[in-house]
Design a protein around this motif. Structure first.
Motif, PDB file in Angstrom:
ATOM      1  N   SER A  59       4.917  13.652  -0.247  1.00 39.62           N
ATOM      2  CA  SER A  59       5.496  12.603   0.753  1.00 39.62           C
ATOM      3  C   SER A  59       4.534  11.516  -0.047  1.00 39.62           C
ATOM      4  N   THR A  60       5.576  10.385   0.278  1.00 36.65           N
ATOM      5  CA  THR A  60       4.566   9.168   0.215  1.00 36.65           C
ATOM      6  C   THR A  60       5.276   8.395   1.020  1.00 36.65           C
ATOM      7  N   THR A  61       4.271   7.405   1.877  1.00 42.69           N
ATOM      8  CA  THR A  61       3.792   6.391   2.483  1.00 42.69           C
ATOM      9  C   THR A  61       3.867   5.230   1.702  1.00 42.69           C
ATOM     10  N   TRP A  62       5.066   4.162   1.727  1.00 36.67           N
ATOM     11  CA  TRP A  62       5.042   2.622   1.365  1.00 36.67           C
ATOM     12  C   TRP A  62       4.526   1.741   3.059  1.00 36.67           C
ATOM     13  N   SER A  63       3.912   1.111   2.915  1.00 35.88           N
ATOM     14  CA  SER A  63       3.662   0.472   3.718  1.00 35.88           C
ATOM     15  C   SER A  63       3.318  -0.991   3.191  1.00 35.88           C
ATOM     16  N   ASP A  64       3.862  -2.522   4.874  1.00 32.89           N
ATOM     17  CA  ASP A  64       2.986  -3.120   3.810  1.00 32.89           C
ATOM     18  C   ASP A  64       4.491  -3.747   2.651  1.00 32.89           C
ATOM     19  N   ARG A  65       5.242  -3.410   2.022  1.00 31.72           N
ATOM     20  CA  ARG A  65       6.175  -3.920   1.240  1.00 31.72           C
ATOM     21  C   ARG A  65       6.437  -5.112   1.592  1.00 31.72           C
ATOM     22  N   GLN A  98       8.995   5.753   4.652  1.00 33.82           N
ATOM     23  CA  GLN A  98       8.165   7.283   3.972  1.00 33.82           C
ATOM     24  C   GLN A  98       9.170   7.981   2.932  1.00 33.82           C
ATOM     25  N   HIS A  99       9.076   8.789   2.414  1.00 32.86           N
ATOM     26  CA  HIS A  99       9.262   9.458   1.849  1.00 32.86           C
ATOM     27  C   HIS A  99       9.226  11.110   1.533  1.00 32.86           C
ATOM     28  N   ASN A 100      10.041  11.668   2.056  1.00 26.62           N
ATOM     29  CA  ASN A 100       9.415  13.382   1.803  1.00 26.62           C
ATOM     30  C   ASN A 100      10.924  14.279   1.012  1.00 26.62           C
ATOM     31  N   VAL A 159      13.564   7.369   4.920  1.00 27.37           N
ATOM     32  CA  VAL A 159      13.848   5.790   5.613  1.00 27.37           C
ATOM     33  C   VAL A 159      13.119   5.723   6.028  1.00 27.37           C
ATOM     34  N   PHE A 160      13.080   4.585   6.463  1.00 24.32           N
ATOM     35  CA  PHE A 160      11.797   3.493   6.910  1.00 24.32           C
ATOM     36  C   PHE A 160      11.258   3.077   8.155  1.00 24.32           C
ATOM     37  N   THR A 161      10.489   3.121   8.328  1.00 23.17           N
ATOM     38  CA  THR A 161       9.599   3.881   9.536  1.00 23.17           C
ATOM     39  C   THR A 161       9.221   2.459  10.247  1.00 23.17           C
ATOM     40  N   ASP A 162       9.699   1.388  10.535  1.00 27.13           N
ATOM     41  CA  ASP A 162       9.824  -0.270  11.336  1.00 27.13           C
ATOM     42  C   ASP A 162       9.931  -1.168  10.778  1.00 27.13           C
ATOM     43  N   LYS A 202       0.881  -0.735   0.278  1.00 23.25           N
ATOM     44  CA  LYS A 202      -0.035  -0.331   0.155  1.00 23.25           C
ATOM     45  C   LYS A 202       0.826   1.085   0.200  1.00 23.25           C
ATOM     46  N   PHE A 203       0.339   2.260  -1.001  1.00 26.70           N
ATOM     47  CA  PHE A 203       0.857   3.992  -0.725  1.00 26.70           C
ATOM     48  C   PHE A 203      -0.198   4.771  -0.911  1.00 26.70           C
ATOM     49  N   ASN A 204       0.427   5.621   0.343  1.00 24.72           N
ATOM     50  CA  ASN A 204      -0.419   7.037   0.191  1.00 24.72           C
ATOM     51  C   ASN A 204       1.201   8.067  -0.664  1.00 24.72           C
ATOM     52  N   ALA A 205      -0.256   8.904  -1.019  1.00 21.91           N
ATOM     53  CA  ALA A 205       0.840  10.201  -1.994  1.00 21.91           C
ATOM     54  C   ALA A 205       0.360  10.725  -1.558  1.00 21.91           C
ATOM     55  N   PHE A 206       1.033  12.319  -1.403  1.00 25.40           N
ATOM     56  CA  PHE A 206       0.611  13.624  -1.367  1.00 25.40           C
ATOM     57  C   PHE A 206       1.555  14.405  -2.661  1.00 25.40           C
ATOM     58  N   GLU A 207       1.208  15.570  -3.852  1.00 27.97           N
ATOM     59  CA  GLU A 207       1.817  15.504  -3.967  1.00 27.97           C
ATOM     60  C   GLU A 207       1.722  17.187  -4.631  1.00 27.97           C
ATOM     61  N   PHE A 208       2.848  18.405  -4.055  1.00 26.74           N
ATOM     62  CA  PHE A 208       2.176  19.929  -4.829  1.00 26.74           C
ATOM     63  C   PHE A 208       3.204  20.150  -5.887  1.00 26.74           C
TER      64      PHE A 208
END
Length: 220
Positions: free
Chosen positions: A35-41, A65-67, A93-96, A10-16
């Motif tokens: 800003s992109t959050t990747w989970s369960d990779r 987390q990619h910012n 960075v890896f967040t967990d 899963k990923f959630n992405a925000f871009e401006f």
């Protein structure tokens, strides 16, 4: 099978983004924030055992987390000279921590892998480029481009991050490679004749013109 019950990544992405230019078209700029959050990779890694053979580690639950921010600027300094600048700054960075199944011969062993707060490696997180495009005559173009890379962390090794839940765990960041510059030169000339609908172009490329020695890939 190694993956008996895989989880969908899963990923959630925000871009401006923002594009601006002058009224006369002589200057232009771009700005992009993401800003992109990747989970369960999921990743599959190989690890060398004591016999020198490669075994497989199947990793699940990787969180990242990619910012970052990217900007570009272009200016027509003269009728024959154009300047381009580009900057990219990231914080990836890896967040967990992650869980890995290590296959040793016919046996599957499960370990934790200490990834929390580890910088994502194998790609520079800071880039700076500056280039000049010169058109000394009609049909002739010379480009000089310098690229600088930094915040380049090496890829992590499963062997150095393996953790059974007991004892001291390695939370140090991966080795950071030195920053480096690469200068490239490109020249093009449109030959003054045609072959039917085809118009030939003579070109010359000089990559790494200053013969810089640098580290492009590394494993911690």
């Amino acid at each position: 099978k190694m993956a008996t019950d895989p989880t969908t990544e899963k990923f959630n992405a925000f871009e401006f983004g923002l594009n601006v230019s002058s009224n006369d078209g002589m200057m232009a700029g771009k700005l992009n924030v993401y800003s992109t959050t990747w989970s369960d990779r999921i990743q599959t890694r190989t690890i060398q055992n004591l016999d020198g053979d490669d075994d497989i580690v199947y990793l699940t639950g990787i969180q990242q987390q990619h910012n970052g921010i990217e900007t570009e600027f272009a200016a027509q300094l003269h009728s024959m000279v154009r300047m381009d600048l580009g900057i990219g700054i990231g914080n990836w960075v890896f967040t967990d921590d992650a869980v890995g199944t290590y296959r040793d011969a016919d046996e599957d062993l499960e370990f934790n892998y200490a990834l929390k707060d580890l910088k994502v490696g194998d790609m520079p997180q800071f880039t700076l480029s500056a280039g000049f495009t010169i058109t000394p005559a009609e049909g002739a173009t010379i480009q000089i481009v310098n690229r600088y890379y930094d915040l380049h962390y090496s890829d992590w090794s499963p062997a150095s991050r393996q953790w059974s839940g007991e004892g001291v765990v390695n939370r140090d960041n991966s080795w950071r490679a030195p920053g480096y510059n690469v200068l490239d030169i490109h020249a093009y000339y449109d030959l003054p004749f045609e072959f039917g609908n085809a118009k030939p172009t003579l070109f010359v490329h000089v990559f790494n013109a200053l013969d810089e020695t640098y580290i492009q890939d590394a494993v911690d």
